[in-house]
Design a protein around this motif. Structure first.
Motif, PDB file in Angstrom:
ATOM      1  N   LYS A   9      38.953  44.957  37.863  1.00  0.00           N
ATOM      2  CA  LYS A   9      38.299  43.791  38.466  1.00  0.00           C
ATOM      3  C   LYS A   9      39.144  42.528  38.343  1.00  0.00           C
ATOM      4  O   LYS A   9      38.913  41.556  39.065  1.00  0.00           O
ATOM      5  CB  LYS A   9      36.925  43.559  37.821  1.00  0.00           C
ATOM      6  CG  LYS A   9      36.975  43.082  36.382  1.00  0.00           C
ATOM      7  CD  LYS A   9      35.573  42.795  35.847  1.00  0.00           C
ATOM      8  CE  LYS A   9      35.607  42.238  34.422  1.00  0.00           C
ATOM      9  NZ  LYS A   9      34.253  41.928  33.912  1.00  0.00           N
ATOM     10  N   ARG A  10      40.122  42.546  37.444  1.00  0.00           N
ATOM     11  CA  ARG A  10      40.987  41.372  37.289  1.00  0.00           C
ATOM     12  C   ARG A  10      42.162  41.388  38.270  1.00  0.00           C
ATOM     13  O   ARG A  10      42.800  40.345  38.459  1.00  0.00           O
ATOM     14  CB  ARG A  10      41.511  41.286  35.854  1.00  0.00           C
ATOM     15  CG  ARG A  10      40.413  41.088  34.824  1.00  0.00           C
ATOM     16  CD  ARG A  10      40.976  40.883  33.434  1.00  0.00           C
ATOM     17  NE  ARG A  10      39.914  40.725  32.445  1.00  0.00           N
ATOM     18  CZ  ARG A  10      40.119  40.539  31.150  1.00  0.00           C
ATOM     19  NH1 ARG A  10      41.363  40.485  30.688  1.00  0.00           N
ATOM     20  NH2 ARG A  10      39.098  40.413  30.322  1.00  0.00           N
TER      21      ARG A  10
ATOM     22  N   ALA B  73      43.434  36.148  41.364  1.00  0.00           N
ATOM     23  CA  ALA B  73      43.637  35.148  42.421  1.00  0.00           C
ATOM     24  C   ALA B  73      42.624  34.009  42.286  1.00  0.00           C
ATOM     25  O   ALA B  73      42.960  32.836  42.496  1.00  0.00           O
ATOM     26  CB  ALA B  73      43.529  35.802  43.795  1.00  0.00           C
ATOM     27  N   ASN B  74      41.379  34.346  41.906  1.00  0.00           N
ATOM     28  CA  ASN B  74      40.372  33.313  41.679  1.00  0.00           C
ATOM     29  C   ASN B  74      40.692  32.492  40.439  1.00  0.00           C
ATOM     30  O   ASN B  74      40.498  31.272  40.413  1.00  0.00           O
ATOM     31  CB  ASN B  74      38.991  33.957  41.521  1.00  0.00           C
ATOM     32  CG  ASN B  74      38.529  34.678  42.768  1.00  0.00           C
ATOM     33  OD1 ASN B  74      38.963  34.354  43.872  1.00  0.00           O
ATOM     34  ND2 ASN B  74      37.653  35.649  42.609  1.00  0.00           N
ATOM     35  N   LEU B  75      41.199  33.170  39.411  1.00  0.00           N
ATOM     36  CA  LEU B  75      41.588  32.488  38.170  1.00  0.00           C
ATOM     37  C   LEU B  75      42.671  31.453  38.455  1.00  0.00           C
ATOM     38  O   LEU B  75      42.596  30.309  37.990  1.00  0.00           O
ATOM     39  CB  LEU B  75      42.097  33.518  37.168  1.00  0.00           C
ATOM     40  CG  LEU B  75      42.743  32.990  35.884  1.00  0.00           C
ATOM     41  CD1 LEU B  75      41.716  32.304  35.009  1.00  0.00           C
ATOM     42  CD2 LEU B  75      43.421  34.127  35.122  1.00  0.00           C
ATOM     43  N   TYR B  76      43.665  31.843  39.233  1.00  0.00           N
ATOM     44  CA  TYR B  76      44.761  30.924  39.557  1.00  0.00           C
ATOM     45  C   TYR B  76      44.255  29.771  40.438  1.00  0.00           C
ATOM     46  O   TYR B  76      44.654  28.618  40.262  1.00  0.00           O
ATOM     47  CB  TYR B  76      45.883  31.659  40.279  1.00  0.00           C
ATOM     48  CG  TYR B  76      46.523  32.776  39.471  1.00  0.00           C
ATOM     49  CD1 TYR B  76      46.298  32.911  38.097  1.00  0.00           C
ATOM     50  CD2 TYR B  76      47.356  33.713  40.078  1.00  0.00           C
ATOM     51  CE1 TYR B  76      46.883  33.925  37.363  1.00  0.00           C
ATOM     52  CE2 TYR B  76      47.957  34.737  39.345  1.00  0.00           C
ATOM     53  CZ  TYR B  76      47.715  34.841  38.001  1.00  0.00           C
ATOM     54  OH  TYR B  76      48.294  35.857  37.275  1.00  0.00           O
ATOM     55  N   HIS B  77      43.361  30.106  41.362  1.00  0.00           N
ATOM     56  CA  HIS B  77      42.846  29.092  42.288  1.00  0.00           C
ATOM     57  C   HIS B  77      42.039  28.024  41.552  1.00  0.00           C
ATOM     58  O   HIS B  77      41.940  26.878  42.022  1.00  0.00           O
ATOM     59  CB  HIS B  77      41.991  29.771  43.362  1.00  0.00           C
ATOM     60  CG  HIS B  77      41.773  28.947  44.590  1.00  0.00           C
ATOM     61  ND1 HIS B  77      40.667  28.149  44.761  1.00  0.00           N
ATOM     62  CD2 HIS B  77      42.531  28.790  45.708  1.00  0.00           C
ATOM     63  CE1 HIS B  77      40.731  27.543  45.929  1.00  0.00           C
ATOM     64  NE2 HIS B  77      41.858  27.912  46.528  1.00  0.00           N
TER      65      HIS B  77
ATOM     66  N   PRO C 149      39.377  24.426  32.742  1.00  0.00           N
ATOM     67  CA  PRO C 149      38.862  25.524  31.905  1.00  0.00           C
ATOM     68  C   PRO C 149      39.435  26.881  32.330  1.00  0.00           C
ATOM     69  O   PRO C 149      39.547  27.169  33.528  1.00  0.00           O
ATOM     70  CB  PRO C 149      37.350  25.471  32.136  1.00  0.00           C
ATOM     71  CG  PRO C 149      37.075  24.066  32.542  1.00  0.00           C
ATOM     72  CD  PRO C 149      38.275  23.625  33.333  1.00  0.00           C
ATOM     73  N   LEU C 150      39.802  27.677  31.355  1.00  0.00           N
ATOM     74  CA  LEU C 150      40.344  29.012  31.614  1.00  0.00           C
ATOM     75  C   LEU C 150      39.206  30.022  31.588  1.00  0.00           C
ATOM     76  O   LEU C 150      38.503  30.165  30.586  1.00  0.00           O
ATOM     77  CB  LEU C 150      41.389  29.363  30.546  1.00  0.00           C
ATOM     78  CG  LEU C 150      41.985  30.771  30.604  1.00  0.00           C
ATOM     79  CD1 LEU C 150      42.794  30.959  31.868  1.00  0.00           C
ATOM     80  CD2 LEU C 150      42.856  31.034  29.374  1.00  0.00           C
ATOM     81  N   LYS C 151      39.018  30.744  32.701  1.00  0.00           N
ATOM     82  CA  LYS C 151      37.970  31.765  32.822  1.00  0.00           C
ATOM     83  C   LYS C 151      38.645  33.093  33.181  1.00  0.00           C
ATOM     84  O   LYS C 151      38.739  33.450  34.358  1.00  0.00           O
ATOM     85  CB  LYS C 151      36.953  31.363  33.882  1.00  0.00           C
ATOM     86  CG  LYS C 151      36.252  30.041  33.580  1.00  0.00           C
ATOM     87  CD  LYS C 151      35.300  29.643  34.695  1.00  0.00           C
ATOM     88  CE  LYS C 151      34.630  28.301  34.402  1.00  0.00           C
ATOM     89  NZ  LYS C 151      33.722  27.893  35.508  1.00  0.00           N
ATOM     90  N   PRO C 152      39.127  33.820  32.171  1.00  0.00           N
ATOM     91  CA  PRO C 152      39.970  34.991  32.425  1.00  0.00           C
ATOM     92  C   PRO C 152      39.245  36.213  32.969  1.00  0.00           C
ATOM     93  O   PRO C 152      39.881  37.087  33.554  1.00  0.00           O
ATOM     94  CB  PRO C 152      40.566  35.283  31.040  1.00  0.00           C
ATOM     95  CG  PRO C 152      39.557  34.744  30.076  1.00  0.00           C
ATOM     96  CD  PRO C 152      38.975  33.542  30.731  1.00  0.00           C
ATOM     97  N   ASP C 153      37.927  36.307  32.798  1.00  0.00           N
ATOM     98  CA  ASP C 153      37.203  37.518  33.207  1.00  0.00           C
ATOM     99  C   ASP C 153      36.824  37.474  34.684  1.00  0.00           C
ATOM    100  O   ASP C 153      35.641  37.575  35.050  1.00  0.00           O
ATOM    101  CB  ASP C 153      35.962  37.704  32.340  1.00  0.00           C
ATOM    102  CG  ASP C 153      36.320  37.994  30.896  1.00  0.00           C
ATOM    103  OD1 ASP C 153      37.360  38.628  30.656  1.00  0.00           O
ATOM    104  OD2 ASP C 153      35.558  37.579  30.002  1.00  0.00           O
ATOM    105  N   GLN C 154      37.813  37.309  35.546  1.00  0.00           N
ATOM    106  CA  GLN C 154      37.589  37.290  36.978  1.00  0.00           C
ATOM    107  C   GLN C 154      38.865  37.752  37.681  1.00  0.00           C
ATOM    108  O   GLN C 154      39.911  37.923  37.045  1.00  0.00           O
ATOM    109  CB  GLN C 154      37.194  35.887  37.458  1.00  0.00           C
ATOM    110  CG  GLN C 154      38.239  34.808  37.146  1.00  0.00           C
ATOM    111  CD  GLN C 154      37.853  33.437  37.683  1.00  0.00           C
ATOM    112  OE1 GLN C 154      37.288  33.318  38.761  1.00  0.00           O
ATOM    113  NE2 GLN C 154      38.143  32.390  36.922  1.00  0.00           N
ATOM    114  N   TYR C 155      38.773  37.981  38.977  1.00  0.00           N
ATOM    115  CA  TYR C 155      39.928  38.374  39.766  1.00  0.00           C
ATOM    116  C   TYR C 155      41.020  37.317  39.606  1.00  0.00           C
ATOM    117  O   TYR C 155      40.761  36.116  39.677  1.00  0.00           O
ATOM    118  CB  TYR C 155      39.499  38.518  41.220  1.00  0.00           C
ATOM    119  CG  TYR C 155      40.579  38.909  42.199  1.00  0.00           C
ATOM    120  CD1 TYR C 155      41.555  39.855  41.877  1.00  0.00           C
ATOM    121  CD2 TYR C 155      40.612  38.344  43.473  1.00  0.00           C
ATOM    122  CE1 TYR C 155      42.535  40.218  42.796  1.00  0.00           C
ATOM    123  CE2 TYR C 155      41.570  38.711  44.395  1.00  0.00           C
ATOM    124  CZ  TYR C 155      42.532  39.642  44.048  1.00  0.00           C
ATOM    125  OH  TYR C 155      43.496  40.002  44.964  1.00  0.00           O
TER     126      TYR C 155
END
Length: 321
Positions: free
Chosen positions: A286-287, A129-133, A121-127
């Motif tokens: 924040k991203r 590095a966390n998105l990639y992780h 799942p893609l959760k774009p509203d986050q930092y």
């Protein structure tokens, strides 16, 4: 195990992907980790802890079938077990399928999802590095995202020591400024450039409050005009021109403060834990910055960099003093 990651984007995108690579290396210490990276961003891996082997490919170029075929041949020859794709274009998904790699991880909902075996799942509203992780969840890895960390070569640290001596910087420390005059950003219509006049207002305030604290401007390959304009108005500035990411990181690590736009130096500052004040136009801080008092983002209320008043920046620096 052999793992290949497809990571389009610039140096900043690569640095943000480092925690993902570090987690893979920690869980699979004997694994071979390779990265397919754009030539303009290859230098980032000079300071990577977990990857040294890169495969250059310009994702943004108008690649011919022969270009895609060459990349396909290189990847198939290395017989990878796992592919992780940060890119979401269908062409990259098709390439992954054609490689025959048995495990193909990428984001669900992307045009290339049909070619993936393990969509996440893609959760774009986050930092970022966390998105990639999050992609590691496609491999059943649910560990927290570690902080960005880099490994600066000793010779680059030595270069930075010599550079500080050349600039006449003693033990007082220094402030670094990076204007980020990115031609690619201009071509893509992304507002990342802070006006020279506003920078001068910040510099002059610093010199009035702390006249003994040196201010050093980073001059990259595209920053010459910006730096020369600053120098013409204020000859007391110092200029450094690190020739690679390692030397740049070493200079940032020695600074008291980095003031920059959204750029690779900002991400390097996060990695070396240098206090950072970053200016953002349309992008959400924040991203691109982790939650920390050490890294502060100032976003334009209008989405235009020119509308960030120097006084707004100075209030963050001095805390109302």
């Amino acid at each position: 195990m052999r793992i290949v990651a497809f990571v389009p984007g610039g140096i900043g995108d690569q640095i943000l992907f480092f925690p993902t690579l570090d987690s893979l290396k920690q869980i699979y210490p004997e694994a071979q980790l390779d990265v397919v990276v754009e030539p303009r961003a290859k230098d980032a891996y000079r300071v990577a802890k977990s990857v040294k082997t890169t495969i250059p490919f310009d994702f943004k170029d108008r690649n011919s079938l022969a270009d895609w075929g060459n990349l396909l041949g290189v990847v198939r020859e290395r017989e990878y077990d796992v592919a992780i794709s940060l890119g979401q274009r269908w062409t990259v998904g098709l390439l992954l399928w054609l490689t025959g790699i048995p495990v193909r991880v990428g984001y669900a909902g992307s045009p290339g999802e049909v070619f993936l075996t393990n969509p996440v799942p893609l959760k774009p509203d986050q930092y970022a590095a966390n998105l990639y992780h999050d992609l590691l969840k496609g491999l059943g890895i649910n560990t927290p995202c570690p902080e960005i960390a880099i490994s600066v070569p000793v010779k680059d640290i030595d270069w930075a020591d010599a550079e500080r001596k050349r600039l006449g910087i003693q033990n007082s420390g220094y402030v670094l400024i990076h204007g980020g005059s990115s031609q690619l950003a201009k071509q893509k219509g992304i507002d990342k450039i802070y006006p020279v006049e506003s920078w001068l207002g910040i510099v002059q305030d610093f010199q009035q409050r702390q006249p003994e604290l040196p201010i050093v401007v980073i001059q990259g390959p595209e920053d010459r005009e910006f730096v020369q304009t600053l120098l013409a108005a204020n000859s007391g500035l110092k200029v450094t021109s690190p020739e690679d990411v390692g030397k740049l990181a070493a200079m940032i690590a020695g600074a008291n403060l980095l003031i920059s736009t959204d750029s690779a130096p900002m991400h390097l500052a996060v990695a070396v834990k240098t206090y950072t004040l970053a200016l953002f136009g349309p992008t959400e801080p924040k991203r691109l910055l982790p939650e920390s008092d050490r890294f502060v983002g100032i976003k334009s209320l209008t989405g235009q960099m020119t509308d960030i008043a120097p006084q707004t920046v100075l209030e963050k620096i001095w805390g109302g003093r």
